[in-house]
Motif scaffolding. Structure first.
Motif, PDB file in Angstrom:
ATOM      1  N   LEU A   1       0.827  -1.206   0.000  1.00 40.92           N
ATOM      2  CA  LEU A   1       0.000   0.000   0.000  1.00 40.92           C
ATOM      3  C   LEU A   1       0.863   1.259   0.000  1.00 40.92           C
ATOM      4  CD1 LEU A   1      -2.856  -1.027   2.475  1.00 40.92           C
ATOM      5  CD2 LEU A   1      -2.802  -1.183  -0.017  1.00 40.92           C
TER       6      LEU A   1
ATOM      7  N   LYS B   1      -8.010   7.922  -9.743  1.00 33.94           N
ATOM      8  CA  LYS B   1      -8.963   6.940  -9.201  1.00 33.94           C
ATOM      9  C   LYS B   1      -8.683   5.551  -9.771  1.00 33.94           C
ATOM     10  CE  LYS B   1     -12.999   9.866  -8.196  1.00 33.94           C
ATOM     11  NZ  LYS B   1     -14.404  10.151  -8.590  1.00 33.94           N
TER      12      LYS B   1
ATOM     13  N   TYR C   1      -5.858   4.183  -7.930  1.00 33.95           N
ATOM     14  CA  TYR C   1      -6.289   3.800  -6.579  1.00 33.95           C
ATOM     15  C   TYR C   1      -6.956   2.432  -6.573  1.00 33.95           C
ATOM     16  CZ  TYR C   1      -9.236   3.518  -2.440  1.00 33.95           C
ATOM     17  OH  TYR C   1      -9.865   3.080  -1.301  1.00 33.95           O
ATOM     18  N   PHE C   2      -7.922   2.228  -7.464  1.00 30.54           N
ATOM     19  CA  PHE C   2      -8.663   0.965  -7.465  1.00 30.54           C
ATOM     20  C   PHE C   2      -7.809  -0.202  -7.949  1.00 30.54           C
ATOM     21  CE2 PHE C   2     -12.392   3.821  -7.427  1.00 30.54           C
ATOM     22  CZ  PHE C   2     -13.087   3.241  -6.362  1.00 30.54           C
TER      23      PHE C   2
ATOM     24  N   PHE D   1      -4.315  -0.012  -5.077  1.00 33.68           N
ATOM     25  CA  PHE D   1      -4.528   0.135  -3.638  1.00 33.68           C
ATOM     26  C   PHE D   1      -5.755  -0.646  -3.176  1.00 33.68           C
ATOM     27  CE2 PHE D   1      -5.706   1.900   0.388  1.00 33.68           C
ATOM     28  CZ  PHE D   1      -4.530   2.330   0.977  1.00 33.68           C
ATOM     29  N   HIS D   2      -6.896  -0.290  -3.695  1.00 32.44           N
ATOM     30  CA  HIS D   2      -8.143  -0.889  -3.211  1.00 32.44           C
ATOM     31  C   HIS D   2      -8.191  -2.394  -3.455  1.00 32.44           C
ATOM     32  CE1 HIS D   2     -12.336  -0.596  -1.868  1.00 32.44           C
ATOM     33  NE2 HIS D   2     -12.597  -1.503  -2.803  1.00 32.44           N
ATOM     34  N   ALA D   3      -7.769  -2.833  -4.647  1.00 36.48           N
ATOM     35  CA  ALA D   3      -7.809  -4.260  -4.972  1.00 36.48           C
ATOM     36  C   ALA D   3      -6.928  -5.069  -4.030  1.00 36.48           C
ATOM     37  CB  ALA D   3      -7.384  -4.476  -6.421  1.00 36.48           C
TER      38      ALA D   3
ATOM     39  N   MET E   1      -5.907  -4.040  -0.941  1.00 35.65           N
ATOM     40  CA  MET E   1      -6.439  -3.916   0.415  1.00 35.65           C
ATOM     41  C   MET E   1      -7.655  -4.816   0.621  1.00 35.65           C
ATOM     42  SD  MET E   1      -8.070  -0.524   2.229  1.00 35.65           S
ATOM     43  CE  MET E   1      -9.456  -0.567   1.069  1.00 35.65           C
ATOM     44  N   GLU E   2      -8.493  -4.947  -0.395  1.00 34.98           N
ATOM     45  CA  GLU E   2      -9.748  -5.679  -0.263  1.00 34.98           C
ATOM     46  C   GLU E   2      -9.560  -7.190  -0.249  1.00 34.98           C
ATOM     47  OE1 GLU E   2     -14.128  -5.006  -2.235  1.00 34.98           O
ATOM     48  OE2 GLU E   2     -12.450  -5.334  -3.597  1.00 34.98           O
TER      49      GLU E   2
ATOM     50  N   SER F   1      -5.951   1.665   8.076  1.00 37.17           N
ATOM     51  CA  SER F   1      -6.736   2.901   7.934  1.00 37.17           C
ATOM     52  C   SER F   1      -5.881   4.137   7.650  1.00 37.17           C
ATOM     53  CB  SER F   1      -7.594   3.119   9.180  1.00 37.17           C
ATOM     54  OG  SER F   1      -8.377   4.270   9.060  1.00 37.17           O
TER      55      SER F   1
ATOM     56  N   GLN G   1      -4.984   4.289   4.012  1.00 41.02           N
ATOM     57  CA  GLN G   1      -6.095   4.651   3.135  1.00 41.02           C
ATOM     58  C   GLN G   1      -6.379   6.155   3.211  1.00 41.02           C
ATOM     59  OE1 GLN G   1      -9.862   2.712   3.928  1.00 41.02           O
ATOM     60  NE2 GLN G   1     -10.359   2.714   1.744  1.00 41.02           N
TER      61      GLN G   1
ATOM     62  N   ILE H   1      -6.049   8.954   0.035  1.00 40.94           N
ATOM     63  CA  ILE H   1      -7.195   9.806  -0.289  1.00 40.94           C
ATOM     64  C   ILE H   1      -6.779  11.277  -0.243  1.00 40.94           C
ATOM     65  CG2 ILE H   1      -9.454  10.583   0.538  1.00 40.94           C
ATOM     66  CD1 ILE H   1     -10.003   7.685   1.334  1.00 40.94           C
TER      67      ILE H   1
END
Length: 265
Positions: free
Chosen positions: A199, A219, A222-223, A226-228, A230-231, A247, A250, A254
């Motif tokens: 991350l 964005k 990010y997705f 990062f998001h993929a 993290m999820e 947290s 993240q 942002i």
């Protein structure tokens, strides 16, 4: 105490026998045109090997050989066919042995109250698994097969090993399974630490690209980066104590995306 056997198969995808797989498909009800279609998909594939280095000279090749085993890798059907190939593995396991199978990653969770009970179930389970793999033309790599005892007792820190058929199966305190870093206390500390490193790299990338990209492009970064990450597996580690370390990362990315300062809440 909940021990787990983490099996390592030698060239698993390449060792799937076509005739055995086709027989299993027929047994599971795939017959007629569907069976013929899959048979034509698997059989009569050929390969040859270059026997000279890549130079300006003419390359030499071996003779064509027909492939009688293996499912096409990189295909959609490949993993599905391999799962079908392993589908009858759990049928002969003793009570208290629960398999977790995903493609060529195979593990078995055992239920045991004492070390003696653990060893007994381990030997019987491993003997069956080795026999099943051998009957289906697969080979278990004992050197890379490990066992881990999941426990909430932090005082138990010893590393153990079990000898099966004159081969040592090492006990481990940490192991990677399906890209998840598991530890015997299920604290997820190692997984979160590895996740934080990834991350941080995503945050660095977003900061470097912020000056030359619009918000939509940021964005996308990010997705994707990062998001993929993290999820993935959050349903397992999301309630752990260590998860609170995610947290701040993240919030940081942002702020980078929106161009706000560190003091902005």
């Amino acid at each position: 105490m909940q021990p787990g056997i983490f099996c390592d198969l030698t060239k698993a995808i390449d060792c799937v026998k076509h005739n055995i797989l086709l027989n299993k498909l027929y047994y599971y009800g795939i017959r007629g045109k569907g069976h013929c279609w899959l048979k034509s998909y698997l059989e009569n594939r050929k390969q040859k090997v270059s026997t000279s280095p890549h130079t300006l000279e003419q390359e030499n090749y071996s003779n064509w050989k027909t492939i009688t085993s293996g499912v096409p890798q990189g295909s959609i059907l490949g993993p599905l066919l391999f799962i079908i190939y392993l589908n009858d593995l759990p049928g002969g396991l003793n009570q208290g042995a629960n398999p977790v199978i995903y493609a060529d990653d195979t593990s078995i969770l055992l239920a045991a109250n004492t070390n003696d009970q653990l060893k007994s179930k381990f030997h019987s389970t491993l003997a069956y698994v080795i026999e099943w793999f051998s009957a289906n033309s697969l080979a278990l790599n004992m050197e890379k097969t490990n066992i881990m005892k999941f426990t909430t007792n932090y005082r138990q820190s010893e590393v153990f090993q079990i000898i099966h058929q004159n081969k040592i199966v090492m006990g481990v305190n940490n192991i990677t399974f399906l890209r998840l870093e598991l530890d015997k206390h299920v604290s997820w500390k190692n997984h979160i630490q590895k996740l934080l490193s990834k991350l941080s790299s995503a945050c660095y990338l977003a900061r470097r690209m912020y000056a030359c990209c619009n918000l939509n492009a940021i964005k996308t970064i990010y997705f994707a980066y990062f998001h993929a990450i993290m999820e993935y597996g959050i349903i397992f580690w999301g309630n752990s104590v260590e998860s609170k370390r995610i947290s701040p990362k993240q919030k940081r990315i942002i702020r980078i995306m929106t161009g706000t300062t560190a003091r902005t809440s």
